[in-house]
Motif scaffolding. Structure first.
Motif, short mmCIF file in Angstrom:
data_model
loop_
_atom_site.label_atom_id
_atom_site.label_comp_id
_atom_site.label_asym_id
_atom_site.label_seq_id
_atom_site.Cartn_x
_atom_site.Cartn_y
_atom_site.Cartn_z
N SER A 232 -6.13 1.75 3.80
CA SER A 232 -6.22 1.45 5.23
C SER A 232 -5.74 2.61 6.08
O SER A 232 -6.13 2.74 7.25
N LEU A 233 -4.89 3.46 5.50
CA LEU A 233 -4.35 4.61 6.23
C LEU A 233 -5.03 5.92 5.83
O LEU A 233 -4.61 6.99 6.28
N ALA A 278 2.81 -2.56 11.06
CA ALA A 278 2.06 -3.52 10.24
C ALA A 278 2.07 -3.10 8.77
O ALA A 278 2.20 -3.95 7.87
N ALA A 279 1.94 -1.80 8.51
CA ALA A 279 1.95 -1.31 7.13
C ALA A 279 3.33 -1.51 6.51
O ALA A 279 3.45 -1.91 5.34
N LEU A 283 4.30 -3.62 3.16
CA LEU A 283 5.01 -3.01 2.05
C LEU A 283 6.34 -3.73 1.78
O LEU A 283 6.72 -3.93 0.62
N ASP A 284 7.03 -4.12 2.83
CA ASP A 284 8.28 -4.87 2.64
C ASP A 284 8.03 -6.16 1.88
O ASP A 284 8.86 -6.58 1.06
N ALA A 285 6.90 -6.77 2.11
CA ALA A 285 6.57 -8.02 1.43
C ALA A 285 6.34 -7.83 -0.07
O ALA A 285 6.54 -8.74 -0.87
N ILE A 286 5.93 -6.62 -0.47
CA ILE A 286 5.73 -6.33 -1.89
C ILE A 286 7.02 -6.52 -2.67
O ILE A 286 7.04 -7.03 -3.78
N GLY A 287 8.11 -6.08 -2.04
CA GLY A 287 9.40 -6.18 -2.72
C GLY A 287 10.00 -7.56 -2.65
O GLY A 287 11.09 -7.80 -3.18
#
Length: 288
Positions: A232-233, A278-279, A283-287
């Motif tokens: 997305s980036l 938003a990114a 990414l925080d949710a991955i952990g």
């Protein structure tokens, strides 16, 4: 042009200012961090390119190879630039079968410091990290006896500053009763967030937190999510993972390793990548 200085610096002592974007030399050894590199000339070129790009923080150890990496660093960079700081680790030995074996006895630690100094061609090591464990999870055993040995060598002038590798917050507290600590080097990345509180503590106390394996330990689902953010980036997952760490805390200093000049340039480019809110949330949710 991206340089290591694009990520800023950390001042950890009057005589120790390092670039937050450093270089980890482990991958300059052969497969399994054992034996000589496949391409010694490229290994030398990578080190010189890192310094040319402004890196002033190189992480190494005499048990990489063993001995091989430190010898390559000396061949490539000696005499060293005045602002270059070389950080090593002691506390392990390599077996003839490439095994990693604890070496935390007094004589082991003293010998390891002397060997690092000798092979690197230095009068003293800028930073020596006490590597406490050969595997995870991190224990809470006392480290006073081992850390006191390094503190003695610091008093003798063979080490300027001390750090810990694979340490708990309680072990950091214990070490600080013996001598100042300038770095903590632990496994930490987007997916492995067990040291969130330790990162915050290091930030409060002016200690560099140096994460290793920025892409290590991801599940397939987590890796897919990281790939999606990178796509997305319009960048790479390695750059996203490094940029997330740089934005995670101003106390974090990075030591991504590579044996390729091309990959070195890609890693340094992460310093110019600002992740949108938003990114970061994804990414925080991955952990978890």
């Amino acid at each position: 042009m991206t340089t290591a200085l694009s990520a800023g610096t950390l001042t950890l002592a009057d005589d120790l200012t390092i670039t937050r974007m450093g270089y980890g030399a482990m991958q300059l050894a052969g497969p399994g961090v054992f034996g000589p590199p496949r391409d010694r000339s490229e290994a030398i070129a990578v080190l010189r390119a890192a310094v040319d790009a402004g890196v002033t923080h190189i992480d190494t150890s005499d048990f990489y190879g063993p001995q091989v990496v430190n010898e390559i660093i000396k061949e490539a960079l000696y005499p060293y630039p005045e602002d270059l700081h070389i950080v090593t680790k002691v506390g392990a030995r390599r077996g003839a079968d490439a095994s990693w074996n604890p070496a935390l006895g007094r004589d082991d630690l003293i010998l390891a410091v002397h060997e690092n100094i000798s092979r690197l061609g230095l009068e003293a090591m800028d930073v020596v990290n006490l590597r406490l464990h050969t595997h995870l999870p991190i224990s809470e055993d006392s480290i006073a006896e081992e850390f006191a040995v390094l503190a003695e060598l610091r008093e003798q002038g063979l080490i300027r500053h001390l750090g810990l590798s694979e340490a708990s917050s309680a072990q950091l507290t214990e070490a600080l009763t013996i001598a100042p600590v300038v770095t903590v080097q632990n496994l930490y990345n987007v997916a492995n967030r067990q040291d969130d509180e330790l990162v915050a503590r290091c930030e409060r106390e002016g200690i560099a937190f140096v994460p290793y394996f920025p892409l290590g330990g991801f599940s397939p689902l987590q890796a897919d999510e990281l790939d999606a953010v990178a796509a997305s980036l319009d960048t790479t997952k390695q750059q996203v993972a490094l940029a997330w760490l740089l934005q995670r805390s101003p106390a974090i200093a990075l030591i991504p390793g590579t044996s390729s000049r091309e990959h070195l340039r890609e890693n340094l480019a992460a310093a110019d990548l600002t992740l949108p809110a938003a990114a970061i949330a994804e990414l925080d949710a991955i952990g978890g």
